[in-house]
Design a protein around this motif. Structure first.
Motif, PDB file in Angstrom:
ATOM      1  N   THR A 183      13.679   0.259 -41.197  1.00 58.79           N
ATOM      2  CA  THR A 183      11.810   0.483 -41.008  1.00 58.79           C
ATOM      3  C   THR A 183      10.941  -0.412 -41.646  1.00 58.79           C
ATOM      4  O   THR A 183      10.440  -0.801 -40.833  1.00 58.79           O
ATOM      5  CB  THR A 183      12.241   2.365 -41.065  1.00 58.79           C
ATOM      6  OG1 THR A 183      12.205   2.109 -42.384  1.00 58.79           O
ATOM      7  CG2 THR A 183      12.927   2.865 -40.002  1.00 58.79           C
ATOM      8  N   TYR A 213       5.726  -1.051 -35.833  1.00 59.75           N
ATOM      9  CA  TYR A 213       5.674   0.504 -34.856  1.00 59.75           C
ATOM     10  C   TYR A 213       4.157   0.115 -34.101  1.00 59.75           C
ATOM     11  O   TYR A 213       3.576  -0.795 -34.368  1.00 59.75           O
ATOM     12  CB  TYR A 213       5.759   1.453 -35.310  1.00 59.75           C
ATOM     13  CG  TYR A 213       7.346   1.989 -35.555  1.00 59.75           C
ATOM     14  CD1 TYR A 213       7.704   2.636 -34.580  1.00 59.75           C
ATOM     15  CD2 TYR A 213       7.633   1.032 -36.858  1.00 59.75           C
ATOM     16  CE1 TYR A 213       9.401   2.878 -35.671  1.00 59.75           C
ATOM     17  CE2 TYR A 213       9.335   1.657 -37.711  1.00 59.75           C
ATOM     18  CZ  TYR A 213       9.585   2.749 -36.825  1.00 59.75           C
ATOM     19  OH  TYR A 213      10.738   2.964 -36.480  1.00 59.75           O
ATOM     20  N   LYS A 267       7.478  -0.117 -24.065  1.00 60.05           N
ATOM     21  CA  LYS A 267       7.829   0.263 -24.605  1.00 60.05           C
ATOM     22  C   LYS A 267       8.727   1.003 -25.203  1.00 60.05           C
ATOM     23  O   LYS A 267       9.240   1.251 -26.192  1.00 60.05           O
ATOM     24  CB  LYS A 267       6.306   1.727 -25.311  1.00 60.05           C
ATOM     25  CG  LYS A 267       5.095   1.789 -25.551  1.00 60.05           C
ATOM     26  CD  LYS A 267       4.414   2.751 -24.594  1.00 60.05           C
ATOM     27  CE  LYS A 267       4.327   3.277 -26.302  1.00 60.05           C
ATOM     28  NZ  LYS A 267       3.170   5.120 -25.748  1.00 60.05           N
ATOM     29  N   ASP A 268       9.903   1.586 -24.125  1.00 54.96           N
ATOM     30  CA  ASP A 268      11.144   1.941 -23.447  1.00 54.96           C
ATOM     31  C   ASP A 268      12.344   0.876 -24.325  1.00 54.96           C
ATOM     32  O   ASP A 268      12.784   1.260 -25.209  1.00 54.96           O
ATOM     33  CB  ASP A 268      11.331   2.048 -22.530  1.00 54.96           C
ATOM     34  CG  ASP A 268      10.697   3.739 -22.437  1.00 54.96           C
ATOM     35  OD1 ASP A 268       9.994   4.576 -23.216  1.00 54.96           O
ATOM     36  OD2 ASP A 268      10.045   4.435 -21.029  1.00 54.96           O
ATOM     37  N   ASP A 322      11.300  -1.464 -26.215  1.00 51.71           N
ATOM     38  CA  ASP A 322      11.213  -2.039 -28.087  1.00 51.71           C
ATOM     39  C   ASP A 322      11.827  -0.369 -28.576  1.00 51.71           C
ATOM     40  O   ASP A 322      12.340  -0.623 -29.559  1.00 51.71           O
ATOM     41  CB  ASP A 322       9.461  -1.962 -27.907  1.00 51.71           C
ATOM     42  CG  ASP A 322       8.690  -2.294 -27.574  1.00 51.71           C
ATOM     43  OD1 ASP A 322       9.933  -3.841 -27.687  1.00 51.71           O
ATOM     44  OD2 ASP A 322       7.595  -2.935 -27.256  1.00 51.71           O
ATOM     45  N   ARG A 323      11.629   0.444 -28.293  1.00 49.84           N
ATOM     46  CA  ARG A 323      12.435   1.600 -28.604  1.00 49.84           C
ATOM     47  C   ARG A 323      13.921   1.602 -28.487  1.00 49.84           C
ATOM     48  O   ARG A 323      14.696   1.820 -29.849  1.00 49.84           O
ATOM     49  CB  ARG A 323      12.329   3.197 -28.452  1.00 49.84           C
ATOM     50  CG  ARG A 323      10.580   4.178 -28.368  1.00 49.84           C
ATOM     51  CD  ARG A 323      10.500   4.862 -27.988  1.00 49.84           C
ATOM     52  NE  ARG A 323       9.284   5.351 -27.767  1.00 49.84           N
ATOM     53  CZ  ARG A 323       8.656   5.590 -27.283  1.00 49.84           C
ATOM     54  NH1 ARG A 323       8.472   4.998 -25.579  1.00 49.84           N
ATOM     55  NH2 ARG A 323       7.090   5.556 -26.415  1.00 49.84           N
ATOM     56  N   LYS A 337      15.293  -1.059 -31.217  1.00 46.73           N
ATOM     57  CA  LYS A 337      15.052  -0.506 -32.687  1.00 46.73           C
ATOM     58  C   LYS A 337      16.898   0.134 -32.995  1.00 46.73           C
ATOM     59  O   LYS A 337      16.560   0.456 -34.092  1.00 46.73           O
ATOM     60  CB  LYS A 337      13.725  -0.015 -32.640  1.00 46.73           C
ATOM     61  CG  LYS A 337      12.646  -0.631 -32.724  1.00 46.73           C
ATOM     62  CD  LYS A 337      11.371   0.478 -32.466  1.00 46.73           C
ATOM     63  CE  LYS A 337      10.236  -0.439 -32.796  1.00 46.73           C
ATOM     64  NZ  LYS A 337       8.642   0.569 -32.813  1.00 46.73           N
ATOM     65  N   ASP A 338      16.372   1.204 -31.684  1.00 44.51           N
ATOM     66  CA  ASP A 338      17.555   1.868 -31.936  1.00 44.51           C
ATOM     67  C   ASP A 338      18.772   0.924 -31.752  1.00 44.51           C
ATOM     68  O   ASP A 338      20.059   1.558 -32.773  1.00 44.51           O
ATOM     69  CB  ASP A 338      17.914   3.005 -30.832  1.00 44.51           C
ATOM     70  CG  ASP A 338      16.437   3.563 -30.332  1.00 44.51           C
ATOM     71  OD1 ASP A 338      16.001   4.686 -31.799  1.00 44.51           O
ATOM     72  OD2 ASP A 338      16.502   4.785 -29.495  1.00 44.51           O
TER      73      ASP A 338
END
Length: 233
Positions: free
Chosen positions: A87, A92, A174-175, A177-178, A181-182
């Motif tokens: 993280t 973010y 944004k989806d 990017d998420r 990250k996941d």
């Protein structure tokens, strides 16, 4: 404090960090021998040096499995090397960083997809029709078939549609990017579990070797006792 000299770097390390080559898995031994051909399983290295080659092995394993390492995978590997959380390396999105156009697009999309908009716009249409047909006896500023109202509706639809699409496109970004990250978090978890298995295997092998050494010492003691008993006879 007792120390030992590593067979790799010839540097002194605390004896508590001493690792025998016999307890290191063969793939990591082969990786070490690529840099130090003279190193054998009879040599000794420090735990920090072993961890360095464990990380190299993970990087080599990833390249072998997925081919060329991507930027995301490189971030994960660096996170493992730095002993930091993933993280800390993720950016973010902050709502304060959005420019005015993005904020307006989000608000228009949120309002245009709500019951508040549907009810209020329905009341507006009903009032417009009643005003022109009943109050102004169909002789007002927009008599039937309400050409001005159709023009307003067409203009509103033409403006609202691309604004909503702008908000949807940004939401898709944004989806994505998420999802990235996941993926990074899951990949790091998988690699850390693999490293944990490696360390557990190392501890098990060390424990087995210590048990064997104890057994050897006990056997030697028993042999000495038997020899003394035979001499006494």
């Amino acid at each position: 404090m007792e120390t030992f000299i590593s067979d790799l770097s010839n540097k002194k390390f605390p004896k508590a960090d001493k690792v025998s080559g016999k307890s290191i898995r063969q793939p990591i031994i082969e990786l070490i021998q690529q840099d130090f051909p003279n190193f054998t399983i009879n040599g000794y290295i420090s735990i920090s040096e072993l961890n360095t080659y464990r990380e190299k092995y993970i990087e080599y394993f990833m390249e072998k499995q997925v081919g060329k390492i991507t930027e995301l995978e490189e971030i994960v590997v660096n996170s493992l090397k730095d002993r930091s959380t993933i993280t800390d390396k993720l950016d973010y999105e902050d709502g304060a960083s959005l420019h005015l156009g993005q904020k307006i697009a989000d608000r228009v999309a949120a309002f245009g997809g709500s019951w508040t908009f549907i009810i209020s716009f329905g009341l507006f249409l009903f009032s417009w029709i009643c005003l022109n047909i009943f109050w102004l006896a169909n002789k007002g500023f927009d008599p039937y078939p309400f050409i001005l109202l159709n023009l307003i509706l067409s203009t509103l639809a033409a403006i609202q549609a691309p604004v909503i699409m702008m908000s949807q496109n940004r939401q898709e970004e944004k989806d994505r990017d998420r999802a990235k990250k996941d993926y990074m978090v899951n990949l790091k978890s998988e690699l850390e579990i693999q490293m944990l298995h490696e360390k557990i295997d190392h501890l098990i092998i060390n424990e087995q070797q210590e048990v064997l050494e104890i057994h050897k010492a006990q056997i030697e003691m028993l042999n000495e006792i038997l020899q003394r008993v035979e001499k006494l006879k």
